[in-house]
Scaffold this motif. Structure first.
Motif, PDB file in Angstrom:
ATOM      1  N   ALA A  41      25.507-114.308 121.777  1.00  0.00           N
ATOM      2  CA  ALA A  41      25.455-115.745 122.064  1.00  0.00           C
ATOM      3  C   ALA A  41      24.028-116.256 121.839  1.00  0.00           C
ATOM      4  O   ALA A  41      23.068-115.486 121.906  1.00  0.00           O
ATOM      5  CB  ALA A  41      25.870-115.999 123.508  1.00  0.00           C
ATOM      6  N   THR A  43      21.348-119.340 123.088  1.00  0.00           N
ATOM      7  CA  THR A  43      21.010-120.479 123.929  1.00  0.00           C
ATOM      8  C   THR A  43      19.648-120.994 123.493  1.00  0.00           C
ATOM      9  O   THR A  43      18.826-120.230 122.964  1.00  0.00           O
ATOM     10  CB  THR A  43      20.976-120.120 125.438  1.00  0.00           C
ATOM     11  N   THR A  81      22.700-111.852 124.404  1.00  0.00           N
ATOM     12  CA  THR A  81      22.236-113.229 124.271  1.00  0.00           C
ATOM     13  C   THR A  81      20.844-113.275 123.659  1.00  0.00           C
ATOM     14  O   THR A  81      19.993-112.434 123.974  1.00  0.00           O
ATOM     15  CB  THR A  81      22.179-113.919 125.652  1.00  0.00           C
ATOM     16  N   ARG A  83      17.821-116.151 123.409  1.00  0.00           N
ATOM     17  CA  ARG A  83      17.384-117.466 123.887  1.00  0.00           C
ATOM     18  C   ARG A  83      16.147-117.861 123.095  1.00  0.00           C
ATOM     19  O   ARG A  83      15.191-117.085 122.993  1.00  0.00           O
ATOM     20  CB  ARG A  83      17.066-117.437 125.378  1.00  0.00           C
ATOM     21  N   ASP A  99      15.577-111.685 123.808  1.00  0.00           N
ATOM     22  CA  ASP A  99      16.868-111.023 123.600  1.00  0.00           C
ATOM     23  C   ASP A  99      17.240-110.208 124.826  1.00  0.00           C
ATOM     24  O   ASP A  99      16.385-109.876 125.644  1.00  0.00           O
ATOM     25  CB  ASP A  99      16.859-110.152 122.339  1.00  0.00           C
TER      26      ASP A  99
END
Length: 167
Positions: A41, A43, A81, A83, A99
């Motif tokens: 993902a 963000t 994820t 970011r 990460d």
């Protein structure tokens, strides 16, 4: 090694104003299929108000592409994820690529910016991504550092001089 790095980073740069957020969004869009296959993902917290720097867009894009690919690979296909966060600090735009991978070992930490050093299996990495990215950042009056790492992830920080800044 030096000749190879010079070739990769000193090819007649086309210096122009560029928006760091636009570069990050383009890199994220370009690498979306790779990220999605790895179940990673994304963000963002793009908070830098003054986000324009001066530099070679292709080279600046290379910094973030290398960091983004490394972040995806750090999660080893298990998902996670990334970011991306930006902020203004003095005359710089700082961008953190965070990460949730397995982190960088103490042994590797001292060498990760050395040309041809890689922790990846044979055939999966050249060991030039981080050294090239750091050199490009430095050629643009900035820096690339590993700020934090643990078994729960890493934070790489890119600092680039803001357009019109005093640095």
């Amino acid at each position: 090694i030096r000749a190879l790095l010079d070739y990769a980073t000193d090819a007649a740069p086309e210096i122009a104003p560029l928006d760091v957020h636009a570069v990050l969004e383009d890199v994220a869009r370009f690498l979306r299929p790779m990220r999605e296959r790895a179940r990673v993902a994304l963000t963002t917290d793009l908070a830098a108000e003054a986000r324009e720097v001066t530099g070679d867009e292709v080279q600046i894009r290379q910094i973030f592409t290398n960091l983004f690919v490394n972040a995806i690979q750090a999660m080893k296909g298990h998902g996670g994820t990334i970011r991306l966060a930006t902020r203004n600090v003095g005359d710089f735009v700082e961008t953190d690529v965070v990460d949730s991978g397995s982190g960088v070992s103490d042994a590797a930490r001292a060498q990760i910016f050395r040309p041809f050093f890689t922790t990846k299996p044979r055939g999966e990495g050249t060991g030039l991504g981080l050294s090239t990215a750091r050199r490009i950042a430095q050629l643009h009056g900035g820096s690339l550092e590993l700020i934090e790492t643990s078994p729960h992830g890493s934070v790489f920080r890119v600092r680039l001089a803001r357009r019109g800044g005093r640095s």
